[in-house]
Design an enzyme around this catalytic site. Sequence first.
Site, short mmCIF file in Angstrom:
data_model
loop_
_atom_site.label_atom_id
_atom_site.label_comp_id
_atom_site.label_asym_id
_atom_site.label_seq_id
_atom_site.Cartn_x
_atom_site.Cartn_y
_atom_site.Cartn_z
N GLN A 18 51.35 9.03 -38.44
CA GLN A 18 51.39 10.22 -39.29
C GLN A 18 51.61 11.52 -38.51
O GLN A 18 52.04 12.50 -39.10
CB GLN A 18 50.10 10.30 -40.12
CG GLN A 18 49.98 9.15 -41.11
CD GLN A 18 48.72 9.23 -41.94
OE1 GLN A 18 47.69 8.72 -41.53
NE2 GLN A 18 48.79 9.87 -43.08
N HIS A 135 45.81 1.60 -37.58
CA HIS A 135 45.94 2.41 -38.80
C HIS A 135 47.27 2.02 -39.47
O HIS A 135 48.18 2.84 -39.63
CB HIS A 135 45.87 3.89 -38.46
CG HIS A 135 45.44 4.78 -39.60
ND1 HIS A 135 44.34 5.60 -39.55
CD2 HIS A 135 45.98 4.99 -40.82
CE1 HIS A 135 44.21 6.27 -40.70
NE2 HIS A 135 45.21 5.92 -41.47
N ASN A 179 41.51 0.64 -40.07
CA ASN A 179 41.38 1.70 -41.07
C ASN A 179 41.63 1.14 -42.46
O ASN A 179 42.67 0.51 -42.72
CB ASN A 179 42.41 2.82 -40.80
CG ASN A 179 42.29 3.92 -41.84
OD1 ASN A 179 41.29 4.64 -41.89
ND2 ASN A 179 43.28 4.04 -42.72
N GLU A 180 40.72 1.37 -43.36
CA GLU A 180 40.85 1.05 -44.78
C GLU A 180 41.57 -0.28 -45.04
O GLU A 180 42.67 -0.30 -45.62
CB GLU A 180 41.56 2.18 -45.51
CG GLU A 180 40.78 3.47 -45.48
CD GLU A 180 41.37 4.56 -46.38
OE1 GLU A 180 42.49 4.40 -46.89
OE2 GLU A 180 40.69 5.58 -46.58
C1 BGC Z 1 44.31 7.21 -44.98
C2 BGC Z 1 45.16 8.29 -44.40
C3 BGC Z 1 45.78 9.13 -45.48
C4 BGC Z 1 44.67 9.73 -46.32
C5 BGC Z 1 45.15 10.63 -47.43
C6 BGC Z 1 43.49 7.63 -46.18
O1 BGC Z 1 43.49 6.62 -47.13
O2 BGC Z 1 43.51 6.59 -44.02
O3 BGC Z 1 46.11 7.70 -43.57
O4 BGC Z 1 46.63 10.11 -44.99
O5 BGC Z 1 43.93 8.70 -46.90
O6 BGC Z 1 45.83 9.91 -48.39
#
Ligand code: BGC
Length: 411
Positions: A18, A135, A179-180
Amino acid sequence: MKKFPEGFYFGAATSSHQVEGGCVNDWSVWEKQNAERLASESVKYSSLPSWNSIKDKAMDPRNYISGVAADHFNRYEEDFDIAKKIGLNAYRFSIEWSRIEPEPGRWNENAIDHYKAMVLALRKRKIEPFVTIWHWTLPLWLSDTGGIMNKDFPVLFARYSQKLAQAFGSDVRYYIIINEPEIYALNSYMLGIWPPQKKGIVSYIRAMKILVRSHRLASAAIKQENSTAMTGPACNMSFFESGGGVNRIFTYFAERFWNRHFISRTLKYNDFIGINYYFHNRINYGLNRNANEKVSDMGWELYPQGIENIVMGMTGYGLPLFVTESGLADTDDRYRPWYIEETLRSLYRTIERGADLHGYLHWALLDNFEWDKGFWPGFGLVAVDRKTMKRTPRRASVDTYRRIITKGLDI
Ligand code: BGC
């Protein structure tokens, strides 16, 4: 004035694809193939209050290609100086796997040195690095051979994680392994929105299973290199609020499924729980996400106080807690100062109520490439001019954050 406990981490976060620029991975390929389509589909946002100010960017296909992103790869020193000026003592960033392992099993020592230099640049400024190992973006050799569905994925992921832990040694203490996982599985393997655009509940369940296993193996591999490392996930967690009556039962199960599935399946492998908070889900014979007039540029309801409930809900696991992300797309900085203050007020209350909360990492330090939305959402504490790459702190937000860090909250 109420001050946070000594040593509390006030930070901000980003991820490699990003912000770095110059990434070559499954996303960079997918973006090029989908930019025209994403730009033309953006009219679906035309009912947003922010549409007038975002439409030029949103309808321009060039904004859906990450390209140089925020050029953080080359400008990280400058960005860390800005972070320091804001008063931050923590920074979360991710490592780009495609740089570290450009071919299976071949490690790029220059890339490793680059991230080691970033860690040292943070340490020099007394900013604690929080390293995200993955990520979402994959090296091409891996996406070409099935991505996370490659039968060797968990082992390959653990090997990559171990390599990083070996390289960083005692310079990195906190590792956010994945991440998530739930958002990745949802968007990439159930809804078909993100690469590799698979659809269906079966592939979602498989993806989650693989990510659980990968997380466990990676955590063990990191500990082999650094027994004092702290490992955990950053999970996307929503504040679920029931409309009453039988909705309480639906709410209970929705919360268990969404907020706790990954955590409970990896519990033994976690030294902390990372919470990413964006959504307030009201359950009233259905799901309502937007019952509030305050919305971000992306139309997401702004409900910062929901974080108190989530943090309190996580205390039962007995692990240290971190807010590893929370923030909003707000290019004109209309709501962010209020959002930061309300979030920190809520977090302060959780500490008073006994939560073992150690930090808050705002998403994001810089304006960045927002996946399939491209560059139109402005999430940064610091705005980035797309042409000149000039950094301009969003004054009101940065001043609010700094004031709370240095002076505390008046509650
Ligand atoms: C993610 C980011 C994303 C942010 C805003 C999160 O779910 O980890 O990568 O930019 O949300 O949408």
